[in-house]
Design a protein around this motif. Structure first.
Motif, short mmCIF file in Angstrom:
data_model
loop_
_atom_site.label_atom_id
_atom_site.label_comp_id
_atom_site.label_asym_id
_atom_site.label_seq_id
_atom_site.Cartn_x
_atom_site.Cartn_y
_atom_site.Cartn_z
N ASN A 54 0.85 -1.20 0.00
CA ASN A 54 0.00 0.00 0.00
C ASN A 54 0.88 1.25 0.00
O ASN A 54 0.96 1.97 1.00
N PRO A 55 1.57 1.53 -1.12
CA PRO A 55 2.47 2.69 -1.15
C PRO A 55 1.75 4.02 -1.00
O PRO A 55 2.33 4.99 -0.52
N GLN A 56 0.46 4.07 -1.40
CA GLN A 56 -0.28 5.33 -1.29
C GLN A 56 -0.46 5.75 0.17
O GLN A 56 -0.60 6.93 0.46
N GLY A 57 -0.44 4.78 1.08
CA GLY A 57 -0.66 5.08 2.48
C GLY A 57 0.59 5.46 3.24
O GLY A 57 0.53 5.67 4.46
N HIS A 58 1.72 5.54 2.55
CA HIS A 58 2.98 5.89 3.22
C HIS A 58 3.53 7.18 2.60
O HIS A 58 3.53 7.32 1.37
N PRO A 59 4.01 8.11 3.43
CA PRO A 59 4.50 9.39 2.87
C PRO A 59 5.67 9.22 1.91
O PRO A 59 5.86 10.06 1.02
N ASN A 60 6.47 8.18 2.09
CA ASN A 60 7.60 7.93 1.20
C ASN A 60 7.37 6.73 0.29
O ASN A 60 8.33 6.13 -0.20
N GLY A 61 6.09 6.38 0.07
CA GLY A 61 5.79 5.19 -0.72
C GLY A 61 6.35 5.24 -2.12
O GLY A 61 6.89 4.23 -2.62
N TRP A 62 6.26 6.39 -2.76
CA TRP A 62 6.76 6.52 -4.14
C TRP A 62 8.27 6.30 -4.18
O TRP A 62 8.79 5.54 -5.02
N GLY A 63 8.98 6.92 -3.26
CA GLY A 63 10.43 6.77 -3.22
C GLY A 63 10.86 5.36 -2.88
O GLY A 63 11.82 4.83 -3.46
N VAL A 64 10.15 4.71 -1.96
CA VAL A 64 10.47 3.34 -1.59
C VAL A 64 10.31 2.40 -2.77
O VAL A 64 11.17 1.56 -3.05
N LEU A 65 9.19 2.54 -3.51
CA LEU A 65 8.96 1.68 -4.67
C LEU A 65 10.00 1.92 -5.76
O LEU A 65 10.51 0.98 -6.37
N MET A 66 10.30 3.18 -6.02
CA MET A 66 11.29 3.50 -7.04
C MET A 66 12.66 2.94 -6.68
O MET A 66 13.35 2.33 -7.51
N LEU A 67 13.07 3.15 -5.43
CA LEU A 67 14.37 2.65 -5.00
C LEU A 67 14.41 1.13 -5.08
O LEU A 67 15.38 0.54 -5.57
N SER A 68 13.36 0.48 -4.60
CA SER A 68 13.33 -0.98 -4.60
C SER A 68 13.39 -1.53 -6.02
O SER A 68 14.14 -2.49 -6.31
N GLN A 69 12.62 -0.94 -6.94
CA GLN A 69 12.61 -1.43 -8.31
C GLN A 69 13.95 -1.19 -9.00
O GLN A 69 14.46 -2.07 -9.70
N GLY A 70 14.51 -0.02 -8.79
CA GLY A 70 15.78 0.30 -9.44
C GLY A 70 16.91 -0.59 -8.97
O GLY A 70 17.69 -1.12 -9.78
N VAL A 71 17.02 -0.77 -7.65
CA VAL A 71 18.09 -1.62 -7.11
C VAL A 71 17.91 -3.07 -7.55
O VAL A 71 18.88 -3.74 -7.93
N THR A 72 16.67 -3.55 -7.52
CA THR A 72 16.42 -4.95 -7.89
C THR A 72 16.79 -5.21 -9.35
O THR A 72 17.48 -6.19 -9.67
N LEU A 73 16.34 -4.34 -10.25
CA LEU A 73 16.65 -4.54 -11.67
C LEU A 73 18.14 -4.45 -11.93
O LEU A 73 18.72 -5.27 -12.65
N LEU A 74 18.77 -3.44 -11.35
CA LEU A 74 20.18 -3.20 -11.63
C LEU A 74 21.05 -4.33 -11.09
O LEU A 74 21.90 -4.87 -11.80
#
Length: 350
Positions: A54-74
């Motif tokens: 539920n990223p919408q319910g966290h103030p840093n949800g967008w950043g957490v998802l972006m960081l997680s996706q970027g690190v995982t792919l890379l």
């Protein structure tokens, strides 16, 4: 460069090794994801799963998802691909760009090919979104629809580009990193070994494109992504340089992000949805097909044509059987040469 394992492994063994490396790099990516999210956003391991759900319910949800996706792919895909080349004793430049230096116009034309193909791809998206599976696959269809909805919500959340800073982050995470890591993995390693295994460039390219599309788990977008995989695969096969499909892949993602950003900033009156199923005007589709076919033909002629002025001293060249040989007098005795299909040959100058 000496590797930990033989550089002459059977392609099946290389792919098995790639799978093992992918599992290892996935674990490493998970570790770095937890560390960076804790340091940057104060999100610990236990909370990370809740934020992902539920990223919408966290103030840093967008950043957490972006960081997680970027690190995982890379780390996972890029790390596994680079790791395979390293442990088998190849330099990265030798493994992923075994032919000749890329020409700047190839990169530009590959980008133009992607942009010009968007109207035709929209037709494929529209058709693929409307397909229905046979009755005995109804369970799979329900699962695929649920997965499609889940991924669509995540994509829409990540595509909220309400600032220039977000756009720049999105370009890195959703355009640069996928173009780099996915092309190294799917074209540079997977396709290369499938081509060598089946001794057929077409079988290898088509299988790699199918796996590339399936791995995204969006089966109501399988066909358009499969076609994109074919285009990227043939660009790599023709050019022998991983930078060409990287440029095309980057353009595919970055162009859509830029249009979304322009729409959200109200710079464009027309709405745009990269996954839209709205029908395109027929004349745009026809023009897209004609321009795309023309660019593909031109790129193939340019990339596969042998031009002496394009070849630097001691450049590897391809024989009619696909085995790389040196130009006369260019190679030292016993030097290893490499074809795009990964075939080694030695030649003594006498």
């Amino acid at each position: 460069m000496k590797g930990f394992v033989s550089s002459r492994l059977h392609p099946f063994a290389n792919l098995a090794l790639l799978l093992l490396l992918t599992v290892a790099t996935l674990c490493i990516a998970g570790f770095f994801t937890m560390v960076f999210n804790k340091l940057l956003f104060g999100v610990g391991m236990q909370e990370l799963g809740n934020v992902a759900q539920n990223p919408q319910g966290h103030p840093n949800g967008w950043g957490v998802l972006m960081l997680s996706q970027g690190v995982t792919l890379l780390v996972m895909l890029g790390g596994a691909a680079l790791g395979l080349a390293a442990v088998t004793g190849y330099r990265w430049s030798e493994y992923f760009t075994p032919r000749r230096p890329v020409r700047a116009q190839w990169l530009l034309l590959a980008a133009l090919l992607i942009i010009s193909s968007l109207p035709a791809m929209a037709v494929l998206i529209e058709w693929n979104q409307g397909i229905h599976f046979p009755g005995f696959l109804s369970g799979f269809e329900e699962w695929a629809q649920a997965k499609e909805l889940e991924l669509k919500k995540a994509t829409e959340f990540l595509a909220r580009l309400n600032s220039t800073a977000r756009l720049l982050v999105a370009l890195v995470v959703l355009a640069v990193i996928p173009a780099f890591s996915e092309e190294l993995f799917f074209r540079g390693v997977l396709q290369r070994n499938l081509v060598q295994w089946f001794n057929s460039r077409h079988v290898g390219i088509w299988l790699a494109a199918a796996i590339f599309s399936a791995i995204h788990q969006q089966f109501f977008g399988f066909v358009p992504r499969f076609v994109l995989g074919l285009v990227l695969g043939y660009l790599y096969e023709w050019s022998g340089n991983i930078l060409v499909p990287m440029a095309a892949h980057f353009t595919q993602n970055a162009f859509q992000l830029l249009i979304l950003y322009a729409q959200q900033r109200q710079w464009s009156a027309a709405s745009f949805d990269p996954d839209s199923t709205e029908s395109m005007p027929w004349y745009l589709v026809v023009a897209s097909l004609l321009i795309g076919a023309g660019l593909l033909w031109y790129l193939r002629e340019q990339m596969e044509g042998t031009r002496p002025e394009d070849e630097p001293t001691q450049l590897r060249t391809l024989g009619s059987t696909g085995v790389a040989v040196r130009q006369a007098g260019a190679a030292s005795a016993g030097a290893r040469t490499l074809s795009h299909d990964g075939v080694d040959a030695t030649r003594s100058e006498g």
